[in-house]
Design a protein around this motif. Structure first.
Motif, short mmCIF file in Angstrom:
data_model
loop_
_atom_site.label_atom_id
_atom_site.label_comp_id
_atom_site.label_asym_id
_atom_site.label_seq_id
_atom_site.Cartn_x
_atom_site.Cartn_y
_atom_site.Cartn_z
N PRO A 36 0.80 -1.24 0.00
CA PRO A 36 0.00 0.00 0.00
C PRO A 36 0.83 1.29 0.00
O PRO A 36 0.51 2.24 -0.70
N TYR A 37 1.91 1.31 0.79
CA TYR A 37 2.69 2.54 0.89
C TYR A 37 3.32 2.92 -0.45
O TYR A 37 3.51 4.10 -0.76
N LEU A 38 3.63 1.89 -1.26
CA LEU A 38 4.37 2.15 -2.50
C LEU A 38 3.50 2.73 -3.61
O LEU A 38 3.98 3.44 -4.49
N THR A 39 2.19 2.43 -3.55
CA THR A 39 1.33 2.81 -4.68
C THR A 39 1.29 4.34 -4.86
O THR A 39 1.10 4.82 -5.98
N GLN A 40 1.49 5.10 -3.77
CA GLN A 40 1.44 6.56 -3.90
C GLN A 40 2.57 7.11 -4.78
O GLN A 40 2.49 8.23 -5.28
N PHE A 41 3.64 6.33 -4.97
CA PHE A 41 4.76 6.82 -5.78
C PHE A 41 4.63 6.40 -7.25
O PHE A 41 5.42 6.81 -8.08
N MET A 42 3.66 5.53 -7.52
CA MET A 42 3.57 4.98 -8.89
C MET A 42 2.66 5.80 -9.79
O MET A 42 2.85 5.81 -11.00
N PHE A 43 1.69 6.46 -9.21
CA PHE A 43 0.66 7.15 -10.00
C PHE A 43 0.12 6.18 -11.07
O PHE A 43 -0.13 5.04 -10.75
N ASP A 44 0.04 6.66 -12.31
CA ASP A 44 -0.42 5.73 -13.36
C ASP A 44 0.74 5.34 -14.26
O ASP A 44 0.55 5.02 -15.43
N LYS A 45 1.95 5.38 -13.71
CA LYS A 45 3.13 5.03 -14.53
C LYS A 45 3.17 3.52 -14.73
O LYS A 45 2.96 2.77 -13.78
N PRO A 46 3.51 3.08 -15.93
CA PRO A 46 3.63 1.63 -16.17
C PRO A 46 4.75 1.01 -15.32
O PRO A 46 5.68 1.72 -14.92
N PRO A 47 4.66 -0.28 -15.06
CA PRO A 47 5.51 -0.88 -14.02
C PRO A 47 6.94 -1.24 -14.40
O PRO A 47 7.72 -1.58 -13.53
N PHE A 48 7.31 -1.18 -15.67
CA PHE A 48 8.64 -1.68 -16.04
C PHE A 48 9.78 -1.05 -15.24
O PHE A 48 10.61 -1.77 -14.67
N PRO A 49 9.87 0.29 -15.17
CA PRO A 49 11.02 0.86 -14.46
C PRO A 49 11.09 0.44 -12.99
O PRO A 49 12.16 0.13 -12.48
N PHE A 50 9.93 0.41 -12.34
CA PHE A 50 9.90 0.02 -10.93
C PHE A 50 10.39 -1.43 -10.75
O PHE A 50 11.23 -1.73 -9.92
N LEU A 51 9.80 -2.30 -11.58
CA LEU A 51 10.08 -3.73 -11.40
C LEU A 51 11.48 -4.09 -11.88
O LEU A 51 12.15 -4.93 -11.26
N ALA A 52 11.94 -3.46 -12.95
CA ALA A 52 13.29 -3.78 -13.44
C ALA A 52 14.34 -3.36 -12.41
O ALA A 52 15.30 -4.10 -12.13
N GLN A 53 14.15 -2.18 -11.82
CA GLN A 53 15.09 -1.74 -10.79
C GLN A 53 14.95 -2.60 -9.53
O GLN A 53 15.95 -2.90 -8.86
N GLY A 54 13.70 -2.97 -9.24
CA GLY A 54 13.49 -3.86 -8.09
C GLY A 54 14.18 -5.20 -8.31
O GLY A 54 14.78 -5.77 -7.39
N TRP A 55 14.12 -5.69 -9.54
CA TRP A 55 14.78 -6.96 -9.88
C TRP A 55 16.29 -6.88 -9.59
O TRP A 55 16.88 -7.83 -9.06
N VAL A 56 16.89 -5.76 -9.90
CA VAL A 56 18.34 -5.60 -9.66
C VAL A 56 18.63 -5.79 -8.17
O VAL A 56 19.55 -6.53 -7.79
N LEU A 57 17.85 -5.12 -7.33
CA LEU A 57 18.11 -5.21 -5.89
C LEU A 57 17.81 -6.61 -5.35
O LEU A 57 18.56 -7.15 -4.53
N ILE A 58 16.69 -7.19 -5.84
CA ILE A 58 16.30 -8.52 -5.34
C ILE A 58 17.35 -9.56 -5.76
O ILE A 58 17.81 -10.36 -4.94
N SER A 59 17.76 -9.52 -7.02
CA SER A 59 18.69 -10.55 -7.51
C SER A 59 20.10 -10.35 -6.96
O SER A 59 20.81 -11.31 -6.70
#
Lengths: 335, 469
Positions: free
Chosen positions: B154-177
């Motif tokens: 829930p806390y994260l959705t306020q930073f996403m607005f209606d932006k598509p998810p690729f940049p968020f998830l690709a950068q998240g993938w870097v940190l997770i992996s």
């Protein structure tokens, strides 16, 4: 040989014309008691008569300097009436043809100040009517100056071009390409129209234009590589540093140290509100302190960094941990 | 661990290419393409797992990728020839590692391209994040993914607005992996995608023009200051530019190779679908591409089945993003496209505050200055004009004219999307124009390459080069 002599003679006459008829005045710059800059006394110089400032400066290290001026039309010192130029370590002469780099050199110039980024000593300052040589010196200095070369912070929307005599370098490149193309086409038409079809000549002209474009592209890229070199020198400070050391370097003052202080004193699952001046450090704080969540209601902590807290809010909180004066953490009293 | 960040998308992409049965390219092209496709598909997997409320940890993601790879292995379009690996690995022999015979010009170009790439990696990885929008939107969500393992926390959705998810998830993938919260590493996606774009750009161009010409135009692409700068940040503009450019290039290849166009078309469809996932404008760019391809298909009477298969692939890949309820966004985009301004009270108020637009001459002056007199593209725009004026015949020949149509329609779409008074100021004040034009710049250079390239070096050399490589 005769042509060379004529060219030399014409060049010399043009160069010396400025000296022969040029006016020149010496200006006295003094360190200002009210800030880290140097200033003249009140002066009254006709900007249309005097367009070039020549400074002889001793700098303790490489850095930047900014020249500001006040005029009869606008007595303020502001970002609209300024020229930045690079300072080199040692004693060097800096020539600035002011109106060619900034159109706001108009009316009567009432005062000039110099804001150096590094410790300096101004040895002499002349103000004069420029001539060919001073204009070339000014243009050369402007070309290698900070505009279009140094990226300070973020430049996400556009990359500034390098300027020459107040105009983007691209203006000159397009003129050279355009005129050369036109001349080449005219020459080819004059020479080969009977031997070749117009279409072939047109294509040859196109190839010529492409080769010119490639040459200028390579020159622009050489200039870009110089910019890369400046950026490389600027970023070299991060090499060999730990992540925390890099973050400390990437932030101004003691901001990152304050963030570390907050991280150490606030649990990861806590919520915080903040009083941090916008528009950069507040965003960074939210990012750095995550997974601690920022909220404006029912926060566990209020973090304050160089910003006044409203009395009503302050009354509801009590001091918790202090980093330094004006940088501290508070907690709501009921918690 | 950072190797894992790159390796898993690469392997996923290799299997995807194998499924598509793409054999036309060289090894370097296949590897670059594999990474780009693999990363895009991985992001879609992460999104679907989040939708299913599954944790985005490395083990779960690896299992999901492994399952998808098995499914793809089952679904191959046609069997591989005996002894050939997943992408024709048989071609990867020691002799292919020997240095090519390059002349001094080619070595110089290669050296500068290599230098620029090395600098891009250095600037991206050496310093922490410094760009405001990256902090404000993408990277904080990436950090959230690292801690919460859920895209819809829930806390994260306020930073996403209606932006598509690729940049968020690709950068998240870097940190997770990489299993680290090192925000220098967050930016690794940019330089790697830029490297992939350069490799694909060169490889595809090389299929049409001499090696020296292809290297020259790749050199042009590798030296664009604005693009290089964006490759060192964690913004979304480079992502959309890379995927759109690669999608456009393969769509062009599909139009050129009518007989064997299916795998080119499928690659284009996947890349264009990922473009939709990168930024809102991606939808408009992709639809322009499909619209131009539709015209091409009607004129050239291409295989309808292939076109439908590509369209289906595209729709299937953007479907998860659509069913999340972002259809409203597309309706807004459509309304904008047909000329209806957003009529919310806020938009009307902003428009009133702005007053009337400046006259056309002022607007043209501002845009010309931005496109021609800034250092963003070096002389790309001049080269584009030269290609249209002096090489007109080749510029309007088939299928180059369709690439030209894509470029022109996409550039025009910027003004349609931002045509309302409230939004037009973002173009006029320089906030958006250059970043939006960046999407088309690689395609413009590619177009210049295929139009001008054949004239730059003589045919004899071209043949010699073709034999060499």
């Amino acid at each position: 040989m005769t042509i060379k002599k004529i060219v030399f003679l014409v060049f010399s006459i043009i160069s010396l014309t400025g000296f022969a008829f040029g006016q020149e005045a010496l200006l006295q710059f003094q360190p200002s008691p009210s800030g880290p800059f140097w200033e003249t006394q009140e002066i009254g110089i006709d900007s249309s008569e005097y367009n070039t400032v020549q400074l002889r400066i001793k700098a303790e290290q490489n850095g930047m300097a900014q020249l500001f001026w006040a005029t009869s039309y606008d007595p303020r010192f502001d970002q609209y009436k300024t020229i930045a130029f690079p300072l080199k370590q040692g004693i060097h002469k800096y020539t600035i043809n002011v109106p060619s780099q900034n159109p706001n050199w108009i009316g009567w110039v009432k005062k000039i100040i110099l804001l150096p980024g590094v410790p300096i000593e101004i040895q002499s300052v002349k103000i004069m009517r420029g001539n060919l040589l001073t204009n070339i010196a000014s243009g050369w200095q402007e070309f290698w100056g900070p505009r279009g070369r140094l990226i300070i912070g973020s430049t996400i929307n556009t990359i500034q071009p390098v300027n020459l005599f107040g105009r983007s370098i691209f203006v000159y490149i397009y003129w050279v390409i355009g005129l050369s193309t036109f001349a080449f086409l005219a020459y080819q038409l004059y020479l080969n129209l009977k031997k070749q079809s117009f279409e072939q000549i047109w294509l040859e002209t196109g190839k010529f234009t492409v080769f010119l474009t490639i040459i200028f592209w390579v020159l622009l890229e050489t200039s870009s590589l110089f910019n890369n070199w400046l950026a490389l020198k600027s970023d070299w400070k991060y090499v060999g540093k730990s992540q925390d050391e890099r973050l400390a370097l990437a932030n101004t003052g003691d901001f990152y140290a304050f963030i570390k202080f907050c991280q150490a004193n606030m649990p990861q699952d806590s919520k915080f509100d903040m009083r941090i001046p916008p528009i950069y450090n507040d965003i960074k704080a939210r990012y750095y302190l995550y997974p601690r969540e920022q909220t404006t209601v029912e926060a566990d902590y209020l973090i304050v960094y160089d910003q006044a807290v409203e009395p009503a809010v302050k009354a509801l909180c009590s001091p918790y941990k202090s980093f330094r004066e004006n940088a501290y953490i508070m907690r709501p009293k009921q918690k | 661990m950072i190797l894992l960040t790159l390796l898993i998308p690469l392997i996923l992409g290799l299997f995807l290419l194998s499924t598509i049965n793409y054999k036309q390219g060289r090894l370097a092209e296949k590897l670059a393409l594999s990474f780009m496709l693999g990363l895009g598909i991985l992001v879609i997997i992460m999104f679907i797992l989040s939708l299913l409320n599954l944790s985005l940890n490395l083990i779960d993601l690896t299992i999901a990728v492994a399952i998808l790879i098995l499914l793809m292995a089952k679904a191959r379009i046609s069997p591989l020839p005996q002894g050939e690996g997943i992408i024709g690995v048989r071609a990867f022999q020691l002799k292919s590692l020997s240095l090519p015979k390059l002349d001094w010009l080619e070595w110089s170009l290669l050296l500068i391209i290599g230098l620029k790439l090395a600098l891009t990696f250095f600037f991206a990885l050496i310093k922490p994040m410094i760009d405001v929008d990256a902090f404000q939107f993408y990277s904080i969500v990436a950090k959230g993914l690292f801690y919460q393992k859920n895209y819809f926390a829930p806390y994260l959705t306020q930073f996403m607005f209606d932006k598509p998810p690729f940049p968020f998830l690709a950068q998240g993938w870097v940190l997770i992996s990489a299993n680290t919260m090192n925000d220098c590493l967050l930016k690794i996606i940019g330089p790697v995608l830029f490297l992939c774009l350069l490799v694909i750009f060169y490889s595809c161009l090389r299929k049409e023009i001499s090696r020296t010409s292809a290297l020259l135009f790749t050199f042009f692409l590798s030296t664009l200051p604005f693009m290089l700068y964006h490759a060192t940040t964690a913004y979304a503009d480079l992502y959309i530019s890379c995927y759109f450019a690669v999608g456009g290039i393969y769509l062009y290849q599909a139009m050129k190779e009518k007989a064997s166009s299916l795998n080119y078309l499928l690659i284009a469809a996947v890349c264009l679908a990922i473009t939709v996932w990168t930024k809102r404008g991606g939808l408009v760019l992709s639809l322009v591409c499909f619209f131009v391809y539709l015209i091409f298909s009607l004129i050239n009477k291409t295989n309808l089945k292939n076109s439908l298969l590509a369209l289906l692939t595209f729709i299937l890949l953007i479907l998860p993003w659509l069913i999340l309820g972002k259809a409203g966004l597309f309706i807004d985009l459509f309304r904008l496209t047909i000329g209806q301004i957003i009529s919310s009270p806020a938009a009307i108020s902003t428009a009133q505050e702005m007053g009337p637009l400046p006259n056309t001459a002022v607007i043209i002056a501002v845009f010309s200055k931005k496109l021609f007199l800034y250092a963003d593209w070096h002389l790309t725009m001049a080269l584009f004009i030269v290609s249209l004026v002096f090489f007109f015949r080749r510029a309007v020949s088939q299928p180059a004219v369709y690439l030209l149509a894509i470029i022109i329609f996409c550039l025009s779409s910027i003004f349609i999307q931002f045509g309302s008074i409230g939004m037009f100021r973002w173009l006029l004040d320089g906030t958006l124009l250059d970043r939006l034009v960046m999407n088309e710049i690689p395609l413009i250079l590619y177009f210049c390459g295929i139009v001008i390239g054949p004239s730059l070096f003589n045919a004899q050399k071209k043949n010699a080069c073709a034999q060499d490589s």
